[in-house]
Design a protein around this motif. Structure first.
Motif, short mmCIF file in Angstrom:
data_model
loop_
_atom_site.label_atom_id
_atom_site.label_comp_id
_atom_site.label_asym_id
_atom_site.label_seq_id
_atom_site.Cartn_x
_atom_site.Cartn_y
_atom_site.Cartn_z
N THR A 1 -25.45 48.80 9.21
CA THR A 1 -26.26 49.38 8.14
C THR A 1 -25.72 48.94 6.78
N GLY A 2 -26.41 49.36 5.73
CA GLY A 2 -25.94 49.06 4.39
C GLY A 2 -24.59 49.68 4.09
N ASP A 3 -24.22 50.73 4.83
CA ASP A 3 -22.92 51.37 4.66
C ASP A 3 -21.83 50.75 5.53
N GLY A 4 -22.22 49.74 6.35
CA GLY A 4 -21.25 49.07 7.20
C GLY A 4 -21.04 49.73 8.54
N ASP A 5 -21.90 50.70 8.92
CA ASP A 5 -21.77 51.38 10.20
C ASP A 5 -22.62 50.68 11.26
N ALA A 6 -22.13 50.66 12.50
CA ALA A 6 -22.91 50.10 13.60
C ALA A 6 -24.07 51.03 13.93
N GLU A 7 -25.25 50.45 14.18
CA GLU A 7 -26.42 51.26 14.48
C GLU A 7 -27.28 50.56 15.53
N HIS A 8 -27.85 51.35 16.44
CA HIS A 8 -28.77 50.88 17.46
C HIS A 8 -30.17 51.37 17.11
N SER A 9 -31.18 50.52 17.28
CA SER A 9 -32.56 50.92 17.01
C SER A 9 -33.48 50.40 18.11
N ARG A 10 -34.51 51.17 18.41
CA ARG A 10 -35.54 50.74 19.34
C ARG A 10 -36.68 50.07 18.58
N ALA A 11 -37.40 49.19 19.26
CA ALA A 11 -38.49 48.49 18.61
C ALA A 11 -39.54 48.12 19.65
N GLY A 12 -40.71 47.77 19.18
CA GLY A 12 -41.76 47.34 20.10
C GLY A 12 -43.12 47.34 19.43
N GLY A 13 -44.08 46.68 20.05
CA GLY A 13 -45.41 46.66 19.47
C GLY A 13 -46.32 45.65 20.12
N HIS A 14 -47.33 45.24 19.37
CA HIS A 14 -48.40 44.37 19.86
C HIS A 14 -48.14 42.92 19.47
N ILE A 15 -48.56 42.00 20.34
CA ILE A 15 -48.44 40.57 20.09
C ILE A 15 -49.83 39.99 19.85
N TYR A 16 -49.98 39.20 18.79
CA TYR A 16 -51.24 38.53 18.49
C TYR A 16 -50.97 37.02 18.39
N PRO A 17 -51.25 36.25 19.45
CA PRO A 17 -51.03 34.81 19.39
C PRO A 17 -51.93 34.14 18.35
N LEU A 18 -51.34 33.27 17.53
CA LEU A 18 -52.10 32.53 16.52
C LEU A 18 -52.43 31.11 16.97
N GLY A 19 -51.65 30.60 17.91
CA GLY A 19 -51.87 29.23 18.36
C GLY A 19 -50.56 28.55 18.68
N SER A 20 -50.64 27.26 18.97
CA SER A 20 -49.44 26.51 19.32
C SER A 20 -49.66 25.03 19.01
N VAL A 21 -48.58 24.31 18.93
CA VAL A 21 -48.63 22.86 18.73
C VAL A 21 -47.84 22.20 19.84
N SER A 22 -48.14 20.95 20.12
CA SER A 22 -47.38 20.16 21.08
C SER A 22 -46.91 18.89 20.40
N TYR A 23 -45.74 18.43 20.76
CA TYR A 23 -45.15 17.25 20.14
C TYR A 23 -45.52 16.02 20.94
N PRO A 24 -46.04 14.96 20.27
CA PRO A 24 -46.53 13.79 21.01
C PRO A 24 -45.44 12.89 21.57
N ASP A 25 -44.27 12.87 20.94
CA ASP A 25 -43.23 11.95 21.42
C ASP A 25 -41.86 12.61 21.40
N ALA A 26 -41.12 12.52 20.30
CA ALA A 26 -39.79 13.14 20.23
C ALA A 26 -39.95 14.66 20.31
N GLN A 27 -39.07 15.29 21.08
CA GLN A 27 -39.15 16.72 21.32
C GLN A 27 -38.02 17.46 20.61
N PRO A 28 -38.24 18.72 20.21
CA PRO A 28 -37.15 19.51 19.63
C PRO A 28 -36.02 19.69 20.64
N VAL A 29 -34.86 20.03 20.15
CA VAL A 29 -33.73 20.29 21.02
C VAL A 29 -34.03 21.49 21.91
#
Length: 275
Positions: free
Chosen positions: A247-275
């Protein structure tokens, strides 16, 4: 019902020098999370891919209205701590141990009751910050459970998300965009919320945990925080996660999270690929 979402027309970009702390942006980020499930009376022993074992014995809450507890043993230690569990699918459970017996540490397990396979993530906050290195580190294992004979694909690193671009809605006040750029990094920006206008490219790890299920973990550079998410990119398009950070005070903190996913799209690489 009043729409409480933040309007882009009335929210200005933040001062770049006023970077929000972990506890500021995490507040309320579990609003749209899937409901918790009770594992009281169940037990599980996981054998990790390096031969270690992790045993979990789930018990009742220690006080009325409190969290359930789990007696655990593994990684050369043992303790009794609270736990957080979500049935993300009928046969898949996301379990997090926000350890109180060991400060600055969390153990997250995703397991299947049908394939009897699992993934295990150990997140730990380093004692000191080191320039250029995320202060919260993570370790990963595939595992099998003692509930039956393991079947199907072994969970492991995946490149399936590379090139994908999704929006994540965690609450009326939390909207983020992710772009998965390689097997080691992802880019994010906040579209609505206290971090609006902020973004970065941080270290990330993606494991395939099952058909359409991806364990996505990130470790931030600018803030001492890391997260573990289980993205269900099947019919549900939901994500379930947790944070561990300072936290901003320097204390360790655990938090829960979750929600909805909305896909926007994707790209594909034609030749050289990312690592």
């Amino acid at each position: 019902m009043t729409d409480t979402r933040i309007s882009p027309d009335t929210t200005t970009a933040p001062d770049p020098d006023e970077w929000r702390t972990y506890d500021e942006f995490a507040a309320g980020i579990d609003t749209y999370r899937l409901p918790n499930t009770d594992l009281d009376g169940t037990a599980l022993v996981l054998t990790l891919d390096d031969g270690q074992t992790l045993s979990l014995r789930f018990g009742p809450a220690t006080a009325e209205g409190g969290e359930g507890t789990v007696a655990w043993e593994g990684f050369g230690s043992a303790g009794t701590d609270p736990y957080d569990a979500v049935a993300v699918r009928e046969d898949v459970v996301f379990v997090n141990l926000p350890l109180t017996s060991r400060a600055r540490e969390a153990i997250t397990v995703v397991y299947s009751t049908s394939t009897h396979r699992a993934t295990v993530v150990r997140s730990r906050i380093a004692a000191e910050a080191v320039e250029g290195t995320p202060q919260v580190g993570q370790e990963f294992w595939s595992a099998v459970t003692d509930a039956g004979e393991p079947t199907g694909e072994i969970p492991g690193p995946s490149r399936d998300l590379i090139g994908k671009r999704n929006i994540y809605r965690y609450s009326p006040h939390h909207l983020y965009e992710h772009v998965y750029v390689s097997s080691q990094r992802y880019a994010w920006q906040c579209l609505e919320g206290v971090q609006r206008g902020h973004g970065d490219m941080d270290l990330s790890t993606v494991w395939k945990a099952g058909e359409g299920l991806y364990l996505f973990c990130f470790r931030e550079f600018r803030i001492a925080v890391a997260s573990v998410w289980l993205h269900d990119l099947g019919y549900q398009l939901m994500t379930t996660g947790i944070f561990l950070g300072l936290t901003g005070d320097g204390d360790a903190e655990h938090s829960r999270a979750g929600g909805h996913i909305y896909p926007l799209g994707s790209v594909s690489y034609p030749d050289a690929q990312p690592v």
